[in-house]
Enzyme design. Structure first.
Site, PDB file in Angstrom:
ATOM      1  N   LYS A  78      -5.282   5.925  -1.140  1.00  0.00           N
ATOM      2  CA  LYS A  78      -6.026   5.139  -0.139  1.00  0.00           C
ATOM      3  C   LYS A  78      -7.373   5.811   0.367  1.00  0.00           C
ATOM      4  CE  LYS A  78      -5.313   2.529   4.196  1.00  0.00           C
ATOM      5  NZ  LYS A  78      -4.639   2.447   5.154  1.00  0.00           N
ATOM      6  N   SER A 153      -3.849  -2.471   6.196  1.00  0.00           N
ATOM      7  CA  SER A 153      -5.097  -2.306   5.317  1.00  0.00           C
ATOM      8  C   SER A 153      -5.127  -1.622   4.098  1.00  0.00           C
ATOM      9  CB  SER A 153      -5.874  -1.206   6.449  1.00  0.00           C
ATOM     10  OG  SER A 153      -5.076  -0.092   6.674  1.00  0.00           O
ATOM     11  N   SER A 177       0.207  -1.098   8.013  1.00  0.00           N
ATOM     12  CA  SER A 177      -0.767  -1.011   6.693  1.00  0.00           C
ATOM     13  C   SER A 177       0.012  -0.669   5.721  1.00  0.00           C
ATOM     14  CB  SER A 177      -2.068  -0.187   7.216  1.00  0.00           C
ATOM     15  OG  SER A 177      -2.819  -1.169   7.991  1.00  0.00           O
TER      16      SER A 177
END
Ligand code: GLN
Length: 486
Positions: A78, A153, A177
């Site tokens: 990420k 996210s 997330s």
């Protein structure tokens, strides 16, 4: 053979047997990226050159019989985990050109194992969001239905794992997330106990809630990845001092003797009928595997969302004060003095959701409101944590849906932040309490994946993995539904 479709443990066997090389595997994954990425848009950066170099090094290590579980396995990180020499943007204009001078602890640990970095995954700006639509660059799409969101996210990492654009990934979870996108994309995601995985080099959102964890194709890969990244780190003062077990030892196929609670508050209004029936069916499977399942109650659950939206923005407003255009990142050039530069840098560098959070947090922390909002939220946080402790005197784990809905359409919730926030109502309590939570695929509703969520006491990751693995072996989501039809 479809190499990009392998799990990490399947690839490990083939690599160690000399049937494939990491160069072949990495090439296959990068080819897959070039085939599907214009539709999925899971990446912010593709690191193909670095990946090929690392794959060659991994092959040398494998040839020398020095391989570890993730040696030679292509991964995506990420884009809020720093990578030395590789742009780390947080999907924000503020860090669009930021090249970190060091590696996050998790990055370093995975490099030491010999994992291969194929790229950095898209996210909602600074990890604030539930749909990936807050990325300053582009939204990621759900591989199961390209007109729908992958969740957020960590939407880029989750979509990439589901679409076979990497073998495994890491996300961060402040309020869901990792788990919510895992659920919406039909993969496995775990938020470990707060402090189990080092946050050093994770760009801070809400420091008392943030935690890094695996996003993988199956539960065994989750255990392997967690074993690789967990453990004490002197660079993170909140990191726990514990001996990290080999989490794959927890993977057994029966659940006899386990007491599982089903908290009724997680099955309330807003839960889609298709999600509810998939999760109920999953609970029946657990019973058939030998678990004792009983209804229970966590009565403060309805307050968790309100607590989160005071604490997380408050911490964010402090953490994001560092983006002043001086030390690093975006900086407006045509300013009239220091204050003007600061104002304009933040005005143009941050997107609307990030600004909303900073304003919420600044308000909650300001004199006169601090006691009414922040302090009160901290008190309720303690209540929520104690309630979990109480319930865990009677149960080894609790189970519930991960997300109240399946993946929703792009644009469906962007006009109403509260609707977007409500998406995390079932995941946030684990962050508030600091306990581990995991999402595992539990079938489909209307052709879209549903996630089953499991929570357990602090440092009971082995319980989560045991339940998830037994359930996965009994139901075989990957075997039944295969990869998404891209
Ligand atoms: N969706 C939640 C938020 O917007 C959680 C985000 C996260 O876990 N990073 O804050």
């Amino acid at each position: 053979m479809n190499l990009a479709g392998l799990t990490a443990h399947e690839a490990r066997e083939l690599l160690d047997a000399g049937e494939i090389t990491s160069v072949e595997l990495t090439t296959a994954v990068l080819e897959r990226v070039s085939q599907v990425e214009d539709r999925v848009k899971a990446f912010v950066t593709v690191t193909d050159e670095l990946a090929m170099q690392q794959a060659e090094q991994a092959d040398a290590r494998i040839a020398a019989r020095d391989a570890q579980p993730l040696t030679g396995i292509p991964m995506l990180l990420k884009d809020n985990m720093v990578t030395k020499g590789v742009r780390t943007t947080c999907s924000s204009r503020m860090l669009e050109n930021f090249i970190p001078p060091y590696d996050a602890t998790v990055t370093g640990k995975l490099y030491e194992q010999g994992a291969v970095l194929v790229g950095k995954g898209n996210l909602d700006e600074f990890a604030m969001g539930s749909s990936n639509e807050n990325s300053a660059f582009h939204p990621t799409r759900n591989p199961w239905a390209l007109d729908r969101v992958p969740g957020g996210s960590s939407g880029g990492p989750a979509a990439a794992v589901a679409a076979d654009e990497c073998i495994f990934s890491l996300g961060s979870d402040t309020g869901g997330s990792i788990r919510q996108p895992a659920s919406l994309c039909g993969i496995v995601g775990m938020k470990p106990t707060y402090g189990l995985v080092s946050r050093f080099g994770l760009v801070a959102f809400a420091s008392s809630l943030d935690q890094i964890g695996p996003l993988t194709k199956d539960v065994r890969d989750c255990a392997i990845t967690l074993s690789a990244i967990a453990g004490n780190d002197p660079s993170d003062s909140t990191s726990l001092s514990i001996d990290v077990p080999d989490y794959t030892r927890a993977l057994t196929e029966d659940l006899s003797g386990l007491r599982i609670g089903v908290p009724s508050e997680y099955f309330g209004a807003g839960l889609e009928p298709g999600v509810e029936s998939a999760v109920s069916a999953a609970i029946d499977v657990m019973r058939s595997l030998g678990a004792e399942v009983e209804e229970t109650s966590l009565p403060s659950t309805p307050y968790a969302l309100a607590v989160y939206y005071i604490i997380a923005p408050s911490e964010a407003s402090a953490n994001l004060a560092r983006y002043d255009g001086v030390k690093y990142g975006f900086s407006v050039q045509d300013a009239d003095g220091v204050w003007d530069a600061l104002e304009k840098t933040r005005q143009h560098g941050f997107g609307p959701e990030v600004k909303r959070r900073i304003m919420l947090g600044t308000y909650a922390l300001s004199a006169g409101y601090y006691d009414a909002y922040y302090l009160q939220a901290q008190r309720v946080r303690t209540l929520i944590r104690r309630e979990f402790e109480q319930v865990f005197t009677r149960f080894d784990a609790v189970v519930m849906p991960t997300s109240p809905t399946v993946a929703f359409k792009l644009g469906e919730k962007t006009a109403d932040p509260l609707q977007m926030y409500l998406n995390d109502i079932l995941t946030i309590p684990a962050n508030i309490a600091g306990i581990p939570g995991m999402s595992v695929p539990a079938g489909m509703s209307d052709g879209l994946p549903v996630g089953l969520q499991i929570m357990a006491p602090a440092l009971s990751e082995e319980t989560l993995l045991r339940i998830a693995y037994a359930y996965e072996q009994a139901t075989d989501f990957r075997g039944k539904y295969g990869p998404p039809p891209l």
